[in-house]
Design a protein around this motif. Structure first.
Motif, PDB file in Angstrom:
ATOM      1  N   ALA A  67      56.154  44.104  28.405  1.00 41.96           N
ATOM      2  CA  ALA A  67      55.813  44.941  29.557  1.00 41.96           C
ATOM      3  C   ALA A  67      56.607  44.500  30.778  1.00 41.96           C
ATOM      4  O   ALA A  67      57.137  45.328  31.529  1.00 41.96           O
ATOM      5  N   ARG A  68      56.722  43.185  30.965  1.00 41.83           N
ATOM      6  CA  ARG A  68      57.471  42.653  32.097  1.00 41.83           C
ATOM      7  C   ARG A  68      58.942  43.097  32.047  1.00 41.83           C
ATOM      8  O   ARG A  68      59.537  43.454  33.052  1.00 41.83           O
TER       9      ARG A  68
ATOM     10  N   LEU B 105      50.666  42.372  36.540  1.00 40.29           N
ATOM     11  CA  LEU B 105      51.256  41.254  35.799  1.00 40.29           C
ATOM     12  C   LEU B 105      51.034  39.936  36.529  1.00 40.29           C
ATOM     13  O   LEU B 105      50.721  38.911  35.902  1.00 40.29           O
TER      14      LEU B 105
ATOM     15  N   MET C 186      50.809  46.490  28.125  1.00 38.50           N
ATOM     16  CA  MET C 186      49.786  45.672  28.788  1.00 38.50           C
ATOM     17  C   MET C 186      48.412  45.950  28.189  1.00 38.50           C
ATOM     18  O   MET C 186      47.585  45.040  28.063  1.00 38.50           O
TER      19      MET C 186
ATOM     20  N   TYR D 255      52.433  41.184  27.288  1.00 43.47           N
ATOM     21  CA  TYR D 255      52.847  41.148  28.684  1.00 43.47           C
ATOM     22  C   TYR D 255      54.346  40.892  28.864  1.00 43.47           C
ATOM     23  O   TYR D 255      54.939  41.351  29.833  1.00 43.47           O
TER      24      TYR D 255
END
Length: 285
Positions: A235-236, A259, A227, A232
């Motif tokens: 990261a998710r 997020l 992040m 993203y």
């Protein structure tokens, strides 16, 4: 936040506990049932009670673990087997004072005393007493000179004091002692991330997660790093993996909200945090 998060700190990695006891959730559940049955038949079975305490700790049930381990201790069980998981259980329910006042870290097997001193040092760190922690880390390193954990503890103290060069030297020393240690790799990753060395941090996170794919601490740490650099989607994926492991943490809750906010879903982020706060209040541990 992640570098100095102490509430979920362990002196051994998550992997150590899972490999010491059983290899899957199903095996753990079966083991708990078998051990409880054994204790029902013979409440004096100290080996079964101690092992049950270890498994309950591995299953993130520290209050239940404490009950079994304290009972075993009161019945005269071997403190070389009891005190380390008991101290870890106290730390899991955020009672560092109990680790300091109720645990004696002298007179046991050297490896046990070293581990107890490390946990007590971690407890002092939680309480903001770096001076007392430093003494214990030094004592532990004398008892266990090839154990990287006390060296990592000293590195954290130096990092907190802003002595980056000295902290890095200690980290190098720990890496030299155990280059493939999960704890060393995770600390290395967090240290690099703290200093903005994202490429090196990502490499260390990848190594740590390859070594132990089920570590929520490593997954959330890497997610936070991703992040930081704007990735993203990856990261998710890490946050979803950590959540699906069934071991949600303050870090996963926080990152999920971030997020949602990054996706422009401010109301959902706020609602997520509100629901999580409500859930956290209902958790006994």
């Amino acid at each position: 936040f992640f570098f100095f998060s102490s509430r979920r700190r362990h002196t051994r990695s998550d992997r150590d506990w899972s490999s010491d006891v059983c290899s899957s959730d199903l095996e753990l559940t079966s083991a708990v049932i078998e051990l409880r049955n054994a204790l029902q038949q013979n409440p004096q079975n100290l080996a079964a009670r101690i092992k049950l305490g270890e498994i309950l700790l591995a299953e993130d049930q520290p209050l239940s673990a404490i009950k079994e381990l304290e009972t075993a201790q009161s019945m005269g069980g071997d403190e070389n087997l009891i005190l380390v998981p008991l101290a870890k259980s106290y730390m899991k329910i955020a009672k560092p004072e109990q680790v300091i006042t109720a645990i004696v870290s002298e007179g046991h097997e050297p490896e046990v005393d070293a581990s107890l001193k490390i946990i007590q040092a971690d407890a002092y760190m939680q309480l903001g007493s770096a001076r007392e922690a430093e003494k214990l880390y030094i004592d532990a390193s004398t008892l266990a000179p090839i154990d990287p954990r006390p060296i990592l503890g000293l590195a954290k103290i130096e990092a907190q004091k802003g002595r980056t060069e000295k902290a890095n030297k200690l980290l190098d020393q720990a890496v030299g002692l155990a280059p493939d240690s999960f704890d060393v790799l995770l600390f290395k990753a967090l240290a690099h991330r703290d200093h903005g060395q994202y490429r090196l941090a990502l490499e260390a996170f990848n190594q740590a997660i390859e070594l132990f794919p089920g570590s929520v601490r490593a997954l959330t740490g890497r997610a936070a790093l991703l992040m930081d650099v704007g990735d993203y989607e990856k990261a998710r994926a890490d946050i979803e993996t950590a959540t699906n492991l069934g071991r949600d943490s303050l870090e996963t809750i926080y990152l999920r909200a971030l997020l949602l906010f990054a996706d422009g879903k401010e109301d959902e982020a706020r609602e997520s945090l509100t629901q999580s706060a409500t859930e956290i209040r209902t958790i006994k541990d």
